[in-house]
Motif scaffolding. Sequence first.
Motif, PDB file in Angstrom:
ATOM      1  N   SER A  39     -11.012  32.057  -2.840  1.00  0.00           N
ATOM      2  CA  SER A  39     -11.947  32.728  -1.936  1.00  0.00           C
ATOM      3  C   SER A  39     -12.648  31.720  -1.030  1.00  0.00           C
ATOM      4  CB  SER A  39     -12.965  33.521  -2.761  1.00  0.00           C
ATOM      5  OG  SER A  39     -13.909  34.117  -1.919  1.00  0.00           O
ATOM      6  N   CYS A  40     -13.086  30.608  -1.605  1.00  0.00           N
ATOM      7  CA  CYS A  40     -13.751  29.565  -0.820  1.00  0.00           C
ATOM      8  C   CYS A  40     -12.796  29.016   0.244  1.00  0.00           C
ATOM      9  CB  CYS A  40     -14.227  28.441  -1.738  1.00  0.00           C
ATOM     10  SG  CYS A  40     -15.018  27.083  -0.852  1.00  0.00           S
ATOM     11  N   CYS A  41     -11.569  28.779  -0.144  1.00  0.00           N
ATOM     12  CA  CYS A  41     -10.585  28.230   0.798  1.00  0.00           C
ATOM     13  C   CYS A  41     -10.324  29.204   1.942  1.00  0.00           C
ATOM     14  CB  CYS A  41      -9.292  27.901   0.066  1.00  0.00           C
ATOM     15  SG  CYS A  41      -9.461  26.490  -1.052  1.00  0.00           S
ATOM     16  N   GLU A  42     -10.275  30.484   1.630  1.00  0.00           N
ATOM     17  CA  GLU A  42     -10.078  31.482   2.680  1.00  0.00           C
ATOM     18  C   GLU A  42     -11.257  31.484   3.653  1.00  0.00           C
ATOM     19  OE1 GLU A  42      -9.349  35.107   0.540  1.00  0.00           O
ATOM     20  OE2 GLU A  42      -7.326  34.471  -0.040  1.00  0.00           O
ATOM     21  N   LYS A  43     -12.463  31.349   3.115  1.00  0.00           N
ATOM     22  CA  LYS A  43     -13.673  31.362   3.958  1.00  0.00           C
ATOM     23  C   LYS A  43     -13.725  30.154   4.894  1.00  0.00           C
ATOM     24  CE  LYS A  43     -16.564  33.875   0.720  1.00  0.00           C
ATOM     25  NZ  LYS A  43     -17.591  33.724  -0.302  1.00  0.00           N
ATOM     26  N   CYS A  44     -13.235  29.006   4.440  1.00  0.00           N
ATOM     27  CA  CYS A  44     -13.306  27.800   5.273  1.00  0.00           C
ATOM     28  C   CYS A  44     -11.967  27.502   5.962  1.00  0.00           C
ATOM     29  CB  CYS A  44     -13.786  26.602   4.455  1.00  0.00           C
ATOM     30  SG  CYS A  44     -12.556  25.908   3.335  1.00  0.00           S
ATOM     31  N   ASN A  45     -11.084  28.501   5.994  1.00  0.00           N
ATOM     32  CA  ASN A  45      -9.763  28.337   6.632  1.00  0.00           C
ATOM     33  C   ASN A  45      -8.990  27.144   6.087  1.00  0.00           C
ATOM     34  OD1 ASN A  45      -9.959  30.606   8.360  1.00  0.00           O
ATOM     35  ND2 ASN A  45     -11.321  29.442   9.683  1.00  0.00           N
ATOM     36  N   TYR A  46      -9.109  26.920   4.782  1.00  0.00           N
ATOM     37  CA  TYR A  46      -8.385  25.855   4.097  1.00  0.00           C
ATOM     38  C   TYR A  46      -8.682  24.466   4.677  1.00  0.00           C
ATOM     39  CZ  TYR A  46      -5.978  29.584   1.678  1.00  0.00           C
ATOM     40  OH  TYR A  46      -5.712  30.678   0.903  1.00  0.00           O
ATOM     41  N   SER A  47      -9.902  24.287   5.191  1.00  0.00           N
ATOM     42  CA  SER A  47     -10.264  23.000   5.785  1.00  0.00           C
ATOM     43  C   SER A  47     -10.694  21.962   4.744  1.00  0.00           C
ATOM     44  CB  SER A  47     -11.376  23.180   6.820  1.00  0.00           C
ATOM     45  OG  SER A  47     -12.551  23.651   6.205  1.00  0.00           O
ATOM     46  N   SER A  48     -10.849  22.364   3.498  1.00  0.00           N
ATOM     47  CA  SER A  48     -11.234  21.432   2.439  1.00  0.00           C
ATOM     48  C   SER A  48      -9.984  20.822   1.809  1.00  0.00           C
ATOM     49  CB  SER A  48     -12.040  22.173   1.370  1.00  0.00           C
ATOM     50  OG  SER A  48     -12.292  21.324   0.261  1.00  0.00           O
ATOM     51  N   THR A  49     -10.037  19.536   1.499  1.00  0.00           N
ATOM     52  CA  THR A  49      -8.895  18.897   0.834  1.00  0.00           C
ATOM     53  C   THR A  49      -8.658  19.496  -0.547  1.00  0.00           C
ATOM     54  OG1 THR A  49     -10.290  17.137  -0.055  1.00  0.00           O
ATOM     55  CG2 THR A  49      -9.193  16.699   2.039  1.00  0.00           C
ATOM     56  N   HIS A  50      -9.664  20.134  -1.118  1.00  0.00           N
ATOM     57  CA  HIS A  50      -9.532  20.736  -2.444  1.00  0.00           C
ATOM     58  C   HIS A  50      -8.685  22.007  -2.409  1.00  0.00           C
ATOM     59  CE1 HIS A  50     -12.349  17.870  -4.033  1.00  0.00           C
ATOM     60  NE2 HIS A  50     -13.161  18.145  -3.040  1.00  0.00           N
TER      61      HIS A  50
END
Length: 63
Positions: A39-50
């Motif tokens: 969910s977090c990755c979807e919210k940030c458009n997968y911009s996190s290396t995690h």
Amino acid sequence: MAQPSKEPCKKEACNIQACLTKNNFLPQRCQKVIELLQSCCEKCNYSSTHCASVSGLLKNIGM
């Protein structure tokens, strides 16, 4: 005003690591925390290396 984190999903990724460690590295037992990272990755458009590892984790729990 707080600056946005450069790693917006770090907390969720750390929670997965803690869950996996506690549950003998069985991703099925950590489905909820894996879903939170997704969910977090979807919210940030997968911009996190995690977010790079989330697809592999989802495959391991059959999503």
